[in-house]
Design a protein around this motif. Structure first.
Motif, PDB file in Angstrom:
ATOM      1  N   TYR A  77       7.006  -7.632  11.939  1.00 13.94           N
ATOM      2  CA  TYR A  77       5.715  -7.054  11.481  1.00 13.94           C
ATOM      3  C   TYR A  77       4.798  -8.027  11.241  1.00 13.94           C
ATOM      4  CZ  TYR A  77       2.694  -4.108   8.830  1.00 13.94           C
ATOM      5  OH  TYR A  77       1.644  -3.319   8.215  1.00 13.94           O
ATOM      6  N   TYR A 106       6.924   3.218   6.137  1.00 16.21           N
ATOM      7  CA  TYR A 106       5.818   2.362   5.426  1.00 16.21           C
ATOM      8  C   TYR A 106       4.498   2.814   6.247  1.00 16.21           C
ATOM      9  CZ  TYR A 106       2.453  -1.110   4.335  1.00 16.21           C
ATOM     10  OH  TYR A 106       1.378  -1.722   3.966  1.00 16.21           O
ATOM     11  N   GLN A 107       4.503   2.590   7.573  1.00 16.11           N
ATOM     12  CA  GLN A 107       3.290   2.621   8.225  1.00 16.11           C
ATOM     13  C   GLN A 107       2.709   4.355   8.404  1.00 16.11           C
ATOM     14  OE1 GLN A 107       4.805   0.525  11.762  1.00 16.11           O
ATOM     15  NE2 GLN A 107       2.981  -0.595  11.398  1.00 16.11           N
ATOM     16  N   GLU A 135       1.071   4.886   5.239  1.00 20.87           N
ATOM     17  CA  GLU A 135       0.061   3.872   5.080  1.00 20.87           C
ATOM     18  C   GLU A 135      -1.305   4.735   5.519  1.00 20.87           C
ATOM     19  OE1 GLU A 135      -0.811  -0.650   6.455  1.00 20.87           O
ATOM     20  OE2 GLU A 135      -0.216   0.644   7.712  1.00 20.87           O
TER      21      GLU A 135
END
Length: 107
Positions: free
Chosen positions: A8, A70-71, A74
């Motif tokens: 990442y 997480y993405q 986001e």
């Protein structure tokens, strides 16, 4: 010696450390690469300051799953029309100059 795999590219050191902590809580060892470049901010393009997260091959799939969650959570970022600074969607004003976005997702 086993290699580390880049998984990442964080936008900045704050995001990198937040994600590193989340991965470590899950038992995944993480290395950060690129933090030392933050001292050159202004001399280098902003995308050169991004911090890379690296994991061991055995942790790759677990780390990918955590980062995918997480993405998904986001929010889209916005760019300030006043100074051009990159801001997270959660910022109501530009962290650099204090300018408010003209639209919810300016830029």
């Amino acid at each position: 010696m086993s290699e580390w795999i880049s998984i990442y590219q964080a936008a900045n050191s704050l995001e990198a450390h937040m994600l590193k902590g989340a991965l470590e809580v899950a038992g995944i060892r993480v290395q950060l690469r690129g933090e030392a470049l933050a001292g050159a901010l202004g001399e280098l393009p902003a995308n050169a300051i991004e911090v890379m997260l690296l994991v061991k091959p055995r942790d790759l799939e677990s780390a990918r799953r955590l980062l995918a969650r997480y993405q998904q959570d986001e929010q889209p970022a916005w760019y300030c029309s006043q100074c051009g600074e990159h801001n997270a969607d959660s910022f109501e004003i530009c962290w650099q100059c204090g300018h408010e976005p003209a639209h919810p997702h300016e830029g």
